[in-house]
Write an enzyme that holds these catalytic residues in place. Structure first.
Site, PDB file in Angstrom:
ATOM      1  N   GLY A   1      43.088 -12.819  31.032  1.00  0.00           N
ATOM      2  CA  GLY A   1      44.522 -12.960  31.254  1.00  0.00           C
ATOM      3  C   GLY A   1      45.364 -12.615  30.056  1.00  0.00           C
TER       4      GLY A   1
ATOM      5  N   ILE B   1      35.836  -7.390  20.916  1.00  0.00           N
ATOM      6  CA  ILE B   1      37.120  -6.857  20.475  1.00  0.00           C
ATOM      7  C   ILE B   1      37.446  -7.535  19.154  1.00  0.00           C
ATOM      8  CG2 ILE B   1      39.603  -6.891  20.888  1.00  0.00           C
ATOM      9  CD1 ILE B   1      36.996  -6.511  23.647  1.00  0.00           C
ATOM     10  N   SER B   2      37.411  -6.756  18.061  1.00  0.00           N
ATOM     11  CA  SER B   2      37.669  -7.300  16.731  1.00  0.00           C
ATOM     12  C   SER B   2      39.036  -6.829  16.241  1.00  0.00           C
ATOM     13  CB  SER B   2      36.552  -6.885  15.766  1.00  0.00           C
ATOM     14  OG  SER B   2      36.658  -7.597  14.548  1.00  0.00           O
TER      15      SER B   2
ATOM     16  N   LYS C   1      42.138  -7.122  10.653  1.00  0.00           N
ATOM     17  CA  LYS C   1      42.301  -8.272   9.750  1.00  0.00           C
ATOM     18  C   LYS C   1      40.960  -8.889   9.355  1.00  0.00           C
ATOM     19  CE  LYS C   1      46.919  -9.283  11.449  1.00  0.00           C
ATOM     20  NZ  LYS C   1      47.010  -8.000  12.171  1.00  0.00           N
TER      21      LYS C   1
ATOM     22  N   ASN D   1      47.020  -3.377  14.660  1.00  0.00           N
ATOM     23  CA  ASN D   1      47.947  -4.179  15.463  1.00  0.00           C
ATOM     24  C   ASN D   1      48.222  -3.501  16.794  1.00  0.00           C
ATOM     25  OD1 ASN D   1      49.107  -6.388  13.476  1.00  0.00           O
ATOM     26  ND2 ASN D   1      48.816  -4.509  12.320  1.00  0.00           N
TER      27      ASN D   1
ATOM     28  N   SER E   1      51.479  -6.579  22.581  1.00  0.00           N
ATOM     29  CA  SER E   1      50.624  -7.723  22.907  1.00  0.00           C
ATOM     30  C   SER E   1      51.379  -9.009  22.620  1.00  0.00           C
ATOM     31  CB  SER E   1      49.338  -7.679  22.078  1.00  0.00           C
ATOM     32  OG  SER E   1      49.631  -7.844  20.708  1.00  0.00           O
ATOM     33  N   SER E   2      50.788 -10.139  23.034  1.00  0.00           N
ATOM     34  CA  SER E   2      51.422 -11.420  22.745  1.00  0.00           C
ATOM     35  C   SER E   2      51.463 -11.600  21.239  1.00  0.00           C
ATOM     36  CB  SER E   2      50.625 -12.554  23.391  1.00  0.00           C
ATOM     37  OG  SER E   2      49.278 -12.516  22.977  1.00  0.00           O
TER      38      SER E   2
ATOM     39  N   THR F   1      59.029  -9.724   7.416  1.00  0.00           N
ATOM     40  CA  THR F   1      58.524 -10.608   6.355  1.00  0.00           C
ATOM     41  C   THR F   1      58.684 -10.024   4.959  1.00  0.00           C
ATOM     42  OG1 THR F   1      56.297  -9.719   6.689  1.00  0.00           O
ATOM     43  CG2 THR F   1      56.865 -11.734   7.870  1.00  0.00           C
TER      44      THR F   1
ATOM     45  N   ARG G   1      54.093 -14.718   5.351  1.00  0.00           N
ATOM     46  CA  ARG G   1      53.634 -15.981   5.915  1.00  0.00           C
ATOM     47  C   ARG G   1      52.251 -16.329   5.365  1.00  0.00           C
ATOM     48  NH1 ARG G   1      54.419 -14.077  12.041  1.00  0.00           N
ATOM     49  NH2 ARG G   1      53.294 -12.345  11.119  1.00  0.00           N
TER      50      ARG G   1
END
Length: 647
Positions: free
Chosen positions: A291, A410-411, A414, A452, A456-457, A477, A551
């Site tokens: 989902g 799925i990696s 990062k 990235n 995506s969410s 940022t 961050r």
């Protein structure tokens, strides 16, 4: 005044309007016959003889009958099209022939030039009045529409212009062609400009927005086109792709903001469809995290390769319901005949995973279930470890036990020299799979690492878009932060490609081209939405860009490779990384220590173990776990004391 009368008439019941049309046409045809004879006899005072009067009445009656038969009176005046035009021509031809026939039958004097003159006059009067009324009726509404410039002169552009003309919101005023030779031509009554004259087109046509209607099959330089569109003082939007319209998911006039791949400014990587299809057709396939943004797109692409069974494994009830409903719709519309199973469950529950894999005889697993949002995982260390490391391990062990043929993780980029817990846990998950690939040979494990994913969410693109719509500011940022980008469909295609190429333990990465500066992406979105950036030099601008600072766990740039010597593959844009791996004994011991640290909720121990595990994790601060920071940090000691007292 005329407009008011016409609008009042248009409000009449339809039978009344049709009766009025018949009466008006009778009068117009009478005038046409009189004018034809008057012109032929060169007298303004021509009066028909008795036989000529009979011929005229009979001809007009037949003509009205022909118009009725041709459906002219069923046509709505304000929406008259070329069909009504053809009906009028056909009716007038019938009328001219009738005039000749009745002149012969009644033995009336009808010179040979009369039918020609009559045909011309009747066409001008009948067609002219109708299209004049249509213009008067539509003029106020056309003026109220937003004028748009259509970029693209192919079938999609022409289709869009036709659809918008019939709509109530937009009015096409011109085309922009990618071919310079089309400049100064006219299509459908609208002027055509070249890309080099975009500013001139907007200025002369007073366009309020530009709509992209480019053909899928025509190769274009996205970067050059975006550079030209960015300079426009109006918003730039797009229309659905041909595949979406063919599938019935969208209409040609569904206007929306630019697609994410357009913002990316580069052509996406295309997979080898034949190889991917061979690895999926007729198989039983399961997608974990079905989902999520990546998982759901994987499902959309997998189902079109017609697997025998598609198992959707997801812990979010609503997300699972949404993707199942969408896939069943695709399945029915395209007659794919794929058996779909929606299964609730967590990848951290090994026995549940094994039961599902065994029940549906799953042959291939795409493991997309993970926590991927860097700050959230940084603030929830233990949960990040449980889902990303233990979830991957349990699903992998369950796959081995259930006899799964292929397992694809799925990696993320990062995972390369990580500075955050999310990246470190994903790298640890890679090490687990690499070790399992060496321990056994029944299940082929492979990993796909990419940058990235736009859209995506948690992606910056929807965040920036919402901030721009809210009037700003857009928050970035750091002014120098850069990222590799790809779209969700592109990432999913790469995963499917790698899943068919893996032989055991490989880490696949994508040659993603040049990285993108986040601040440049933000500014591009501001410009393409027809706004200006507010700066010290331009205080009257619309949207300000603010820099909020890095961050916890965030890096200025990401990498895709740990080593410096990647190996090529059969796909020109996919590489295979050569990176350090650990034997299963070492990994198993590390997992046992992770289990102990997580059970005692010792975030410091978890972080220390991630550093020790050769993930190359280099945190840029102390653990930022919210519970750890806001508690007394003695939870681990208290837990050990309770265990000791129990024993």
């Amino acid at each position: 005044m005329t407009s008011r009368i016409i609008n009042a008439v248009l409000a009449w019941p339809r039978p009344m309007k049709r009766l009025l049309s018949v009466g008006v046409d009778f009068c117009l045809l009478t005038v046409a016959i009189w004018a034809a004879f008057a012109l032929r006899f060169e007298t303004f005072y021509w009066v028909p003889e008795t036989k000529q009067l009979y011929v005229s009445v009979a001809t007009i009656t037949v003509t009205i009958g022909a118009f009725i038969r041709l459906g002219l009176y069923r046509a709505v005046i304000r929406y008259l099209s070329e069909h009504a035009f053809l009906a009028i021509i056909s009716g007038v031809l019938c009328s001219s022939v009738a005039l000749i026939v009745f002149g012969f039958l009644f033995q009336a004097f009808v010179p040979r030039s009369i039918p020609v003159l009559y045909g011309a006059f009747s066409f001008l009067l009948v067609a002219g009045t109708r299209f004049s009324v249509r213009a008067v009726v539509r003029r106020p509404k056309e003026k109220a529409k937003n004028s748009v410039l259509i970029v693209g002169t192919g079938p999609r552009g022409l289709q869009l212009a036709s659809a918008l003309s019939q709509g109530v919101e937009f009015r096409p005023v011109g085309f922009v062609s990618l071919l310079r030779s089309n400049h100064r031509s006219v299509i459908g009554g609208l002027p055509v400009y070249s890309v080099e004259h975009l500013d001139k087109a907007v200025r002369e046509l007073e366009a309020t927005r530009a709509l992209l209607a480019l053909e899928d099959s025509i190769p274009i330089s996205r970067k050059e086109l975006l550079s030209a569109l960015e300079t426009l003082p109006i918003p730039v939007q797009t229309v659905p792709s041909m595949s979406e319209m063919m599938a019935g998911h969208a209409r040609i006039n569904d206007i929306r903001d630019l697609e994410i791949e357009d913002l990316l400014g580069r052509d996406p990587v295309r997979p080898d469809a034949a190889i991917v299809s061979d690895s999926l057709y007729g198989k039983s396939v399961m997608v974990t995290g079905a989902g999520g943004s990546i998982g759901s797109e994987l499902c959309r692409q997998i189902i079109r390769h017609k697997p025998r069974v598609l198992v959707l494994f997801e812990q979010s009830e609503f997300s699972l319901y949404s993707i199942e409903r969408e896939l069943r719709s695709i399945n029915n519309l395209e007659n794919l005949e794929v058996v779909i199973h929606a299964v609730l469950g967590s990848v951290t529950h090994r026995r549940r995973c094994e039961a599902v894999l065994t029940a549906f005889r799953v042959q291939t697993v795409y493991h997309a279930a993970a926590y991927k949002h860097v700050p959230l995982v940084e603030h929830n260390v233990i949960e990040g470890l449980q889902n990303n490391v233990f979830g991957t391990w349990h699903m992998a062990e369950a796959s081995i036990s259930a006899g799964v043929e292929r397992f694809v993780l799925i990696s993320t980029d990062k995972a390369v020299r990580p500075t955050n817990v999310m990246g470190a846990t994903k790298r640890m998950a890679e090490l687990v799979l690499q070790a399992l690939a060496k321990r056994q040979s029944g299940t082929v494990f492979s990993m796909v690492r990419f940058g990235n994913v736009l859209g995506s969410s948690g992606s910056v693109v929807p965040l920036f878009r919402d901030q721009i719509r809210d009037g700003g500011p857009v928050t970035v940022t750091h002014p120098d932060i850069i990222r590799y980008f790809m779209t969700i469909p592109e990432a999913s295609q790469l995963v499917l490609q790698a899943g068919s190429m893996g032989e055991g333990g490989e880490v696949f990465v994508l040659d993603m081209g040049e990285p993108v500066k986040i601040v440049d992406l933000a500014r591009r979105m501001i410009h393409l939405m027809g706004l200006e950036e507010r700066t010290e030099d331009n205080p009257e601008g619309d949207i300000e860009v603010l820099f909020s600072g890095l961050r916890p766990g965030e890096k200025l740039f990401e990498e895709l490779l740990i080593g410096d010597n990647p190996q090529g593959t059969a796909h020109p844009r996919i590489m295979m990384a050569r990176e350090v791996s650990l034997p299963w004994d070492s990994v198993e011991d590390m997992l046992a220590r992770f289990t102990q640290a997580s059970q005692s909720f010792d975030c410091k121990a978890v972080v220390d173990l991630l550093i020790e595990a050769r993930t190359e994790y280099a945190p840029n601060g102390d653990p930022a776990d919210l519970v750890w920071q806001n508690g007394d940090n003695n939870f681990a000691l208290q837990h050990e004391t309770r265990v000791t007292n129990i024993h």
